[in-house]
Scaffold this motif. Structure first.
Motif, short mmCIF file in Angstrom:
data_model
loop_
_atom_site.label_atom_id
_atom_site.label_comp_id
_atom_site.label_asym_id
_atom_site.label_seq_id
_atom_site.Cartn_x
_atom_site.Cartn_y
_atom_site.Cartn_z
N ALA A 31 0.84 -1.20 0.00
CA ALA A 31 0.00 0.00 0.00
C ALA A 31 0.87 1.26 0.00
N GLU A 61 2.33 2.59 -3.25
CA GLU A 61 1.38 3.23 -4.19
C GLU A 61 0.99 4.63 -3.74
N ASP A 103 -6.55 8.12 1.54
CA ASP A 103 -6.02 7.33 0.42
C ASP A 103 -5.19 6.15 0.92
N ALA A 147 -7.38 3.46 2.19
CA ALA A 147 -8.01 2.73 1.08
C ALA A 147 -7.02 1.78 0.42
N LEU A 148 -5.77 2.23 0.25
CA LEU A 148 -4.74 1.39 -0.38
C LEU A 148 -4.44 0.15 0.46
N GLY A 153 -6.61 -1.41 2.26
CA GLY A 153 -7.72 -2.31 1.97
C GLY A 153 -7.56 -3.01 0.62
N GLN A 154 -7.10 -2.25 -0.37
CA GLN A 154 -6.90 -2.84 -1.71
C GLN A 154 -5.79 -3.90 -1.70
N ALA A 155 -4.72 -3.59 -0.95
CA ALA A 155 -3.60 -4.54 -0.88
C ALA A 155 -4.05 -5.82 -0.18
N ASP A 164 -7.07 -7.02 -0.29
CA ASP A 164 -7.85 -7.73 -1.31
C ASP A 164 -6.93 -8.48 -2.27
N GLU A 165 -5.84 -7.80 -2.67
CA GLU A 165 -4.90 -8.43 -3.60
C GLU A 165 -4.27 -9.67 -2.96
N GLU A 176 -6.40 -12.65 -3.25
CA GLU A 176 -6.36 -13.28 -4.58
C GLU A 176 -5.09 -14.12 -4.77
N THR A 190 2.84 -6.59 -7.47
CA THR A 190 2.27 -7.90 -7.13
C THR A 190 3.38 -8.91 -6.86
#
Lengths: 184, 184
Positions: free
Chosen positions: A157, A160, A168, A171-172, A174-176, A178-179, A182, B142
């Protein structure tokens, strides 16, 4: 002369960043830092035990905020969720520290002694998080895995992040996370 | 006198471990290591550039085996699966290196200079894995997240490992990956 201890400390931090940046870490003495800050060398050593530590001020506060977030989280979040909540709780500190962070990173990159200290500081944060997770009844091996993975997610995060907005960064994170889900 | 270069190198590694353990890292000289190994100091410096590097022999081979495993993996595994395959490919090296690993860890713990080098070596492995993932078309952020998380999973496995059986270590890597999936 700075009046309060906190003001002297802040001036010493700033003076050290200036001098380490201008003259190099090895070539700068604590006497020079104290002189630039308008305090005595004795005052320097009242605030910092050595030449390196002046660059890492604020790390204790970071540990406190992060472990406090883990200790006070309501409910029973999963270990990794607790670690990520700790990073989110520290977002205001990362925002406040950002103007210094890049200058500091450049100085650290020039000195193996500073790199070692930076590594040790990062390990100390991880160890503190592991301890806070254990205090919530999480076994050490799981706590360690969660702390290490959480640090990787936060690093993802932070790379970025443009350094401006705390929301921000949140939020990053949270996105990381999620990644990671995956990937795993 | 040892005849082959590989034999001299192995004796130098062993002599360094002995002397660093007995007398301390700082108090030991390359001349003493060379004498204990039955070679000249010049031979020492033909194999190792400095006093530290003799402790980290084999790291280049580790990087090669791990990046080779990523490069040659069939199909399109997910990034983290590729990283874990790389650790599994290196299991024979971890088994072979185990008798030395504990003695080495004790010596490294005594010296900030060695700790810094050990950190740098670990970062170099991570960077090599990131590069190998990028060569397969995986984006750097990633790839970095996968390499860091993979290192955390491997660390989790390594701490449980008794050091004897390679198949045990492989199984522990799988279990740690399962635990990560529950965490994330």
């Amino acid at each position: 002369m700075p009046r309060s201890g906190a003001e002297a400390r802040a001036r010493l931090r700033e003076a050290a960043l200036d001098l380490y940046g201008e003259c190099g870490y090895d070539a700068t003495t604590t006497a020079e830092i104290a002189a630039r800050a308008g305090v005595t060398e004795r005052t320097y050593f009242r605030h910092f035990p050595d030449k390196r530590e002046v660059l890492f001020d604020g790390e204790a506060e970071l540990r406190e905020v992060m472990t406090g977030a883990i200790a006070s989280a309501p409910g029973s979040p999963a270990p990794l969720a607790l670690v990520l909540q700790a990073y989110v709780a520290a977002v205001p500190l990362f925002v406040a520290g950002r103007p210094v962070a890049e200058r500091r990173a450049k100085i650290i990159a020039t000195s193996p002694a500073l790199q070692e200290r930076a590594h040790a500081k990062r390990d100390a944060v991880t160890d503190a998080l592991i301890g806070a997770l254990q205090d919530r009844g999480i076994a050490e091996p799981t706590a360690r895995l969660a702390a290490r993975v959480g640090a990787a997610v936060f690093e993802r995060a932070g790379r970025e992040w443009d350094g401006a907005s705390g929301s921000d960064l949140t939020a990053l994170i949270g996105q990381a996370a999620d990644e990671l889900r995956e990937l795993a």
